[in-house]
Each structure stands twice: as structure tokens, then as C-alpha cells.
Design an enzyme around this catalytic site. Structure first.
Site, short mmCIF file in Angstrom:
data_model
loop_
_atom_site.label_atom_id
_atom_site.label_comp_id
_atom_site.label_asym_id
_atom_site.label_seq_id
_atom_site.Cartn_x
_atom_site.Cartn_y
_atom_site.Cartn_z
N SER A 8 0.88 -1.19 0.07
CA SER A 8 -0.02 -0.02 -0.02
C SER A 8 0.87 1.36 0.10
O SER A 8 1.58 1.41 0.75
CB SER A 8 -0.95 0.03 1.20
OG SER A 8 -1.65 1.34 1.14
N HIS A 33 -1.62 -1.13 -4.17
CA HIS A 33 -2.81 -0.57 -3.67
C HIS A 33 -2.56 0.88 -3.37
O HIS A 33 -1.72 1.34 -2.57
CB HIS A 33 -3.00 -1.20 -2.30
CG HIS A 33 -4.38 -0.99 -1.82
ND1 HIS A 33 -5.40 -1.51 -2.17
CD2 HIS A 33 -4.49 -0.21 -0.54
CE1 HIS A 33 -6.41 -1.19 -1.15
NE2 HIS A 33 -5.92 -0.28 -0.50
N ASP A 35 -4.35 4.29 -1.88
CA ASP A 35 -5.47 4.67 -1.13
C ASP A 35 -5.94 6.03 -1.24
O ASP A 35 -4.92 6.91 -0.96
CB ASP A 35 -5.15 4.54 0.59
CG ASP A 35 -5.03 3.17 0.88
OD1 ASP A 35 -6.12 2.46 0.74
OD2 ASP A 35 -4.03 2.53 1.45
N MET A 37 -8.41 9.13 -0.13
CA MET A 37 -9.34 9.29 1.06
C MET A 37 -10.09 10.67 0.93
O MET A 37 -9.50 11.68 0.54
CB MET A 37 -8.58 9.32 2.29
CG MET A 37 -7.90 8.09 2.75
SD MET A 37 -6.86 8.20 4.37
CE MET A 37 -6.10 6.75 4.38
N HIS A 67 -8.32 2.30 -4.21
CA HIS A 67 -9.26 2.13 -3.01
C HIS A 67 -9.85 3.63 -2.71
O HIS A 67 -9.28 4.34 -2.12
CB HIS A 67 -8.32 1.22 -1.98
CG HIS A 67 -9.40 1.35 -0.65
ND1 HIS A 67 -8.84 1.06 0.46
CD2 HIS A 67 -10.65 1.49 -0.57
CE1 HIS A 67 -9.86 1.02 1.45
NE2 HIS A 67 -11.02 1.14 0.77
N MET A 69 -11.90 5.61 -0.58
CA MET A 69 -12.52 5.85 0.58
C MET A 69 -13.26 7.07 0.66
O MET A 69 -12.70 7.90 1.23
CB MET A 69 -11.46 5.69 1.85
CG MET A 69 -11.02 4.23 2.20
SD MET A 69 -9.48 4.41 3.06
CE MET A 69 -8.20 4.22 1.84
N MET A 138 -12.36 -4.89 4.79
CA MET A 138 -11.48 -4.17 5.39
C MET A 138 -11.17 -4.85 6.81
O MET A 138 -12.09 -5.35 7.67
CB MET A 138 -12.17 -2.83 6.01
CG MET A 138 -12.30 -1.86 4.77
SD MET A 138 -10.55 -1.42 3.64
CE MET A 138 -9.72 -0.80 4.82
N ASP A 172 -7.37 -5.91 3.73
CA ASP A 172 -6.85 -4.62 3.82
C ASP A 172 -6.72 -4.15 5.06
O ASP A 172 -7.86 -3.78 5.71
CB ASP A 172 -7.41 -3.50 2.74
CG ASP A 172 -6.71 -2.16 2.70
OD1 ASP A 172 -5.41 -2.23 3.17
OD2 ASP A 172 -7.30 -1.16 2.15
C1 DX5 Z 1 -6.48 1.86 5.53
C2 DX5 Z 1 -5.99 1.89 4.22
C3 DX5 Z 1 -4.83 0.57 4.14
C4 DX5 Z 1 -3.71 0.97 4.66
C5 DX5 Z 1 -2.99 -0.34 5.12
O1 DX5 Z 1 -7.37 3.17 5.63
O2 DX5 Z 1 -7.09 1.61 3.55
O3 DX5 Z 1 -5.03 0.31 2.66
O4 DX5 Z 1 -2.80 1.58 3.89
O5 DX5 Z 1 -2.06 -0.01 5.71
P1 DX5 Z 1 -1.17 -0.98 6.97
O6 DX5 Z 1 -1.20 -2.48 6.22
O7 DX5 Z 1 -0.23 -0.37 7.49
O8 DX5 Z 1 -2.48 -1.56 7.72
ZN ZN Z 2 -6.92 0.65 1.40
#
Ligand code: DX5
Ligand code: ZN
Length: 215
Positions: A8, A33, A35, A37, A67, A69, A138, A172
């Protein structure tokens, strides 16, 4: 079933993003991956479409798993597809019509995935299972990397695997050498690991060891 490890990018060194994208690709991981947000959906902010485009520019052949969010992913699907997203993951908790948006993701030429937060019951995914290429469970509350894996989410993976033996099922959050084998045994075949992989001096050795632990 084919297994995949996904570093990630959230856990990368933002002063050396290009190097850290290439480090993940060179590790033997199948995909990156990324992320995204929206602070009305999670208590944090991260990247936008330009970072997805940067990933494509730096490592064109490294698969981009994006991803979202976000409360209104529907407003940004075109932008992320245009930037180079290859799978787009949207949350069932988002404020949009999932049936419509999953179809749009595929129409944009991407794979479509639905994501489930820890507190959301898995059964509500049922009406969407024939409309997705992947389901993401998740295993932390989304918003931050480096949190503790919530093992109580694993029965959701097992439920999904029983419904759809051939579906890609990803976990994840909190993925590491102890938790990823547990998720594999529960039925997942795709595994995100952010802080665990990026803190390794030798990411390739860690990815190789993770893969060896999946059997
Ligand atoms: C959390 C993200 C994850 C995050 C995972 O909000 O969606 O993808 O990057 O990070 P680790 O592996 O450090 O929990
Ligand atoms: Zn993620």
C-alpha cells in the site's frame, strides 16, 4: 486460486515516492494498492488522481488497484479511470447507488470491486456479488496505515468464499507475516500490506516469504 500481494503506497516515503513505487514493483508484488481518502468518509486525507497518474508514469506495467474511501466516489470515477486506475474499489457505505456505479466502473474499462468496513455486516454484499470482480474486506477501520489487524473480520471472508468460490477476495489493514496466513486460511486470495512491507529493508525478501507462507 492465484494469490496476490499488494503493497500500500500510503506507507511509502513521500519524499521518495517514485523510488518507493519502483521498490514495490521490484519486490515481486502483483499490484500496487493506492488509498484515496475523502475526509468526510474517513478522518484523514491522502492522494488524488495525480498520484495514480504518477504511478502509471513511473511504473506503467505495475497494476494499479485504487481504493476509494469516499462518500461520493461517483463524482470521481472518470478522473481515476483516466489517471490509470485498473481496479476501482468503492465502499458499500458510500452515499451513491452501488449497482449503478459498479456498472460505470466496468464501462470505464476497469475492474469493479466493493469494500466493506469492519462494522458492516457482510450479508448486505449479496445483491452485488454478480456485479463485482473483487470484494474487499477491511480488517482495520479505514483512514490510517499501521493499525492492528481485526481478526473478527475474517468470518466475513469465509462467508464470501462460500458464496463465490472463484471471486477475488482481498483483505486490507494490518497485513503482515502473522495475519496474512490467517486471512488466506479464511479464504482470501489478495492481501494488502502497507506499513509491514514498506518498513522492510528488503521488501523483496518479505514478499517472497509472504508468498511462501500461503499454502
Ligand atoms: C487504511 C487503508 C489501508 C492501509 C493499510 O485506511 O485502506 O490500505 O494503507 O496499511 P497497513 O497495512 O499499514 O495497515
Ligand atoms: Zn486501502
Amino acid at each position: 486460486m492465484k494469490t496476490e500481494i499488494l503493497p500500500s503506497l500510503l506507507a511509502a516515503d513521500y519524499g521518495h515516492l517514485a523510488d518507493d513505487i519502483l521498490r514495490a514493483q521490484a519486490s515481486g508484488a502483483e499490484a500496487l494498492h493506492i488509498d484515496i481518502m475523502d475526509p468526510t468518509f474517513v478522518p484523514n486525507m491522502s492522494f488524488g488522481p495525480d498520484i495514480v497518474a504518477l504511478c502509471r508514469k513511473v511504473a506503467p506495467d505495475f497494476y494499479r488497484n485504487v481504493h476509494l474511501m469516499m462518500n461520493r466516489p461517483d463524482l470521481y470515477l472518470e478522473a481515476f479511470a483516466k489517471a490509470g486506475a485498473q481496479t476501482i474499489q468503492i465502499h458499500i457505505e458510500a452515499d451513491c447507488d452501488l449497482h449503478v456505479e459498479l456498472k460505470r466502473i466496468r464501462a470505464l474499462g476497469c475492474k469493479a470491486a466493493v469494500v466493506l468496513n469492519p462494522e458492516t455486516p457482510v450479508e448486505i454484499l449479496y445483491p452485488y456479488l454478480d456485479e463485482v470482480d473483487e470484494a474487499l474486506v477491511m480488517t482495520v477501520h479505514p483512514g490510517y496505515g499501521g493499525q492492528k489487524f481485526i481478526a473478527e473480520c475474517l468470518p466475513k471472508v469465509t462467508w464470501l468464499r462460500a458464496q463465490r468460490p472463484a471471486l477475488d477476495i482481498m483483505i486490507d489493514g494490518g497485513g503482515n507475516a502473522e495475519t496474512i496466513p490467517l486471512a488466506y486460511k479464511a479464504g482470501a486470495n489478495q492481501f494488502v500490506a502497507g506499513s509491514y512491507l514498506y518498513k522492510q529493508a528488503d521488501m523483496k525478501a518479505a514478499v517472497t516469504a509472504l508468498k511462501a507462507s500461503l499454502s
